[in-house]
Design an enzyme around this catalytic site. Structure first.
Site, PDB file in Angstrom:
ATOM      1  N   ASP A   1      -6.999  -4.859  14.303  1.00 32.42           N
ATOM      2  CA  ASP A   1      -6.832  -3.547  14.176  1.00 32.42           C
ATOM      3  C   ASP A   1      -6.511  -3.353  12.913  1.00 32.42           C
ATOM      4  O   ASP A   1      -5.343  -2.984  12.449  1.00 32.42           O
ATOM      5  CB  ASP A   1      -5.778  -3.145  15.395  1.00 32.42           C
ATOM      6  CG  ASP A   1      -5.775  -1.643  15.327  1.00 32.42           C
ATOM      7  OD1 ASP A   1      -6.369  -0.927  14.795  1.00 32.42           O
ATOM      8  OD2 ASP A   1      -4.425  -1.318  16.132  1.00 32.42           O
TER       9      ASP A   1
ATOM     10  N   PRO B   1      -4.848  -4.963   1.438  1.00 27.64           N
ATOM     11  CA  PRO B   1      -4.431  -6.052   2.161  1.00 27.64           C
ATOM     12  C   PRO B   1      -5.325  -6.444   3.557  1.00 27.64           C
ATOM     13  O   PRO B   1      -5.144  -7.477   4.056  1.00 27.64           O
ATOM     14  CB  PRO B   1      -3.131  -5.444   3.056  1.00 27.64           C
ATOM     15  CG  PRO B   1      -3.172  -4.038   2.448  1.00 27.64           C
ATOM     16  CD  PRO B   1      -4.247  -3.729   1.361  1.00 27.64           C
TER      17      PRO B   1
ATOM     18  N   HIS C   1      -8.077   3.759  20.349  1.00 24.27           N
ATOM     19  CA  HIS C   1      -7.203   2.683  20.965  1.00 24.27           C
ATOM     20  C   HIS C   1      -7.836   2.446  22.509  1.00 24.27           C
ATOM     21  O   HIS C   1      -7.759   1.379  22.865  1.00 24.27           O
ATOM     22  CB  HIS C   1      -5.863   3.174  21.186  1.00 24.27           C
ATOM     23  CG  HIS C   1      -5.227   3.021  19.547  1.00 24.27           C
ATOM     24  ND1 HIS C   1      -4.920   4.299  18.980  1.00 24.27           N
ATOM     25  CD2 HIS C   1      -5.043   2.074  18.803  1.00 24.27           C
ATOM     26  CE1 HIS C   1      -4.555   4.078  17.596  1.00 24.27           C
ATOM     27  NE2 HIS C   1      -4.738   2.585  17.527  1.00 24.27           N
TER      28      HIS C   1
ATOM     29  N   ASP D   1       1.400 -12.029   7.187  1.00 16.35           N
ATOM     30  CA  ASP D   1      -0.151 -11.801   6.865  1.00 16.35           C
ATOM     31  C   ASP D   1      -0.840 -12.552   7.900  1.00 16.35           C
ATOM     32  O   ASP D   1      -0.765 -13.712   8.171  1.00 16.35           O
ATOM     33  CB  ASP D   1      -0.178 -12.774   5.462  1.00 16.35           C
ATOM     34  CG  ASP D   1      -1.908 -12.374   4.911  1.00 16.35           C
ATOM     35  OD1 ASP D   1      -2.597 -11.954   5.713  1.00 16.35           O
ATOM     36  OD2 ASP D   1      -2.153 -13.023   4.058  1.00 16.35           O
TER      37      ASP D   1
ATOM     38  N   ASP E   1       0.528   1.057  13.479  1.00 12.18           N
ATOM     39  CA  ASP E   1       1.069   2.256  14.454  1.00 12.18           C
ATOM     40  C   ASP E   1       1.448   2.177  15.659  1.00 12.18           C
ATOM     41  O   ASP E   1       2.147   3.063  16.521  1.00 12.18           O
ATOM     42  CB  ASP E   1      -0.155   3.345  14.190  1.00 12.18           C
ATOM     43  CG  ASP E   1      -1.349   2.684  14.603  1.00 12.18           C
ATOM     44  OD1 ASP E   1      -1.686   2.570  15.940  1.00 12.18           O
ATOM     45  OD2 ASP E   1      -2.454   2.142  13.882  1.00 12.18           O
TER      46      ASP E   1
ATOM     47  N   GLN F   1       0.678  -1.193  -0.121  1.00 13.06           N
ATOM     48  CA  GLN F   1      -0.123  -0.024   0.068  1.00 13.06           C
ATOM     49  C   GLN F   1       0.912   1.017   0.039  1.00 13.06           C
ATOM     50  O   GLN F   1       2.198   1.296   0.248  1.00 13.06           O
ATOM     51  CB  GLN F   1      -0.926   0.148   1.401  1.00 13.06           C
ATOM     52  CG  GLN F   1      -0.173   0.089   2.493  1.00 13.06           C
ATOM     53  CD  GLN F   1      -1.024  -0.762   3.832  1.00 13.06           C
ATOM     54  OE1 GLN F   1      -2.239  -0.864   3.576  1.00 13.06           O
ATOM     55  NE2 GLN F   1      -0.314  -1.381   4.696  1.00 13.06           N
TER      56      GLN F   1
HETATM   57  N1  AG3 Z   1      -7.788   1.354  11.224  1.00 11.69           N
HETATM   58  C1  AG3 Z   1      -8.535   2.119  10.362  1.00 11.69           C
HETATM   59  C2  AG3 Z   1      -9.975   2.212  10.632  1.00 11.69           C
HETATM   60  C3  AG3 Z   1     -10.635   2.512   9.436  1.00 11.69           C
HETATM   61  C4  AG3 Z   1     -10.555   3.809   8.888  1.00 11.69           C
HETATM   62  N2  AG3 Z   1     -11.375   4.048   7.755  1.00 11.69           N
HETATM   63  C5  AG3 Z   1     -11.254   5.002   7.049  1.00 11.69           C
HETATM   64  N3  AG3 Z   1     -10.601   6.211   7.343  1.00 11.69           N
HETATM   65  N4  AG3 Z   1     -11.928   5.104   5.601  1.00 11.69           N
HETATM   66  C6  AG3 Z   1      -7.058   2.206  12.212  1.00 11.69           C
HETATM   67  C7  AG3 Z   1      -5.802   1.440  13.040  1.00 11.69           C
HETATM   68  C8  AG3 Z   1      -5.261   2.336  14.140  1.00 11.69           C
HETATM   69  N5  AG3 Z   1      -4.501   1.523  14.977  1.00 11.69           N
END
Ligand code: AG3
Length: 280
Positions: free
Chosen positions: A156, A163, A62, A137, A86, A31
Site C-alpha cells: 500500500d 521513500p 481500500h 523500512d 493512514d 517526506q
Molecule cells: N497510495 C497512493 C497511491 C498513489 C497516488 N498517486 C498520486 N496521487 N500521484 C495510497 C495509500 C492509501 N492507503
C-alpha cells in the site's frame, strides 16, 4: 480569498480541489505531509504534494486492495502490509475474523500520527491488538523476514519516488515471494497507464512481478482523485488465479457490507479495456 489544492497529473494536466481549511503541515525525515479539508472530497492527506487518500473516495482503493485477494483466499491468517500508514487497509482487514495477525510496516510514523488525529474513519483499527505496527523500512523488513511467513502481502505504497522507490524493485518482490506461504498472494497499488508520467512505473512493476511469480494480473478501479481517475492494482500469486479460484459463494456468505467491492465487480475488474490489455 479562495484556497485551492493542485496536483500535477501530467505535464499539461492539473487536478484541483477547493479547500476549506489547511489543517496540518509537517515535515518528517522522509517526506512532507499535509492535511487539507476540501469541499467535495472531505479531508485529504498528501505526501510531498501528491494525493494519498481523501475521505470521499478512499473506500474504492481500500476495498479493492483488500477484498480482491481475500475473496480468492478467504482463509488468510497472517498478513503483511507495507506502507498503509493512514490505516484504511488495516481497517478493511480487521473485518475478517479468520485473520489472526497483521504486521504493518510503515516507514514514517508521522503518517500514522496524522491519520490518528485527522482521519479517524481510516485509522480506527490501527490500535487493534491483532495489528503490530512497525515504523521501519519495508525493503529492510522483508529482507530480514523468515521464509513462508505470510499468506498475503499488501503493498500500500506511494508512487515510486522518494521513500516508496524501493517498493517497486525486483529485490523487494523477490523477498516478498520468499516470505509468502505456498498459497501466498501479493497485491500492490500498480499506478496507471493513462498518462505517461505513471505509465512507466505501472509497466515496470508488472514486468518485474512476472519474472518472480507464476500468476500475475492487473485489475482496475475508478479512483477520482488519482491521476486520470483510472487506477490499476497488481495481483501476483504462487498458486491462485484471481478469476478461476475466486471463492464468490464463500466470500458472499461472510455478509460483509462493502461500498465498492462485490464479487461480480471482482470479475469485471480483471477484464481490461483494449488499450490497457496491449500494455500487459
Ligand atoms: N497510495 C497512493 C497511491 C498513489 C497516488 N498517486 C498520486 N496521487 N500521484 C495510497 C495509500 C492509501 N492507503
Amino acid at each position: 480569498m479562495e484556497l485551492w489544492y493542485t496536483e500535477k497529473h501530467s505535464e499539461s494536466v492539473n487536478f484541483s480541489l477547493k479547500v476549506k481549511e489547511h489543517l496540518f503541515s509537517g515535515q518528517s525525515e522522509f517526506q512532507k505531509l499535509d492535511i487539507l479539508d476540501t469541499y467535495e472530497y472531505g479531508k485529504l492527506m498528501t505526501l510531498d504534494g501528491l494525493v494519498m487518500v481523501t475521505e470521499k473516495d478512499e473506500f474504492v482503493y481500500h476495498d479493492m486492495i483488500v477484498h480482491t485477494p481475500m475473496a480468492v483466499n478467504p482463509d488468510v491468517k497472517n498478513v503483511l502490509v507495507i506502507g498503509g500508514g493512514d490505516g484504511g487497509t488495516v481497517r478493511e482487514l480487521m473485518r475478517y475474523n479468520n485473520i489472526e495477525h497483521v504486521d504493518m510496516v510503515e516507514i514514517d510514523k508521522l503518517v500514522c500520527d496524522a491519520a490518528k488525529k485527522y482521519l479517524p474513519t481510516l485509522s480506527c483499527e490501527l490500535n487493534n491488538p491483532k495489528v503490530t505496527l512497525l515504523y521501519e523500512d519495508g525493503v529492510k523488513f522483508v529482507k530480514e523476514s523468515p521464509d513462508n511467513k505470510y499468506d498475503l502481502i499488501i503493498i500500500d505504497s506511494t508512487d515510486p519516488i522518494g521513500p516508496g522507490e524501493g517498493l517497486f524493485t525486483t529485490e523487494f518482490y523477490t523477498n516478498c515471494h520468499r516470505i509468502l506461504t505456498e498459497n501466498g498472494i501479493l497485491v500492490n497499488q500498480n499506478e496507471s497507464v493513462f498518462y505517461e508520467d505513471t505509465q512507466e512505473a505501472a509497466l515496470k512493476a508488472n514486468s518485474k512481478l512476472k519474472k518472480i511469480f507464476p500468476i500475475v494480473k492487473v485489475y482496475q478501479a475508478n479512483i477520482p482523485t488519482y491521476p486520470s481517475g483510472y487506477w490499476l492494482f497488481g495481483f501476483a500469486s504462487k498458486k491462485y488465479d484471481p478469476i478461476k479460484d475466486l471463492q464468490a459463494d464463500k466470500w458472499n456468505s461472510l455478509g460483509l457490507k462493502t461500498k465498492y467491492y462485490n464479487t461480480d465487480l471482482h470479475v469485471g475488474a480483471f477484464a481490461l479495456p483494449s488499450f490497457v490489455k496491449e500494455f500487459f
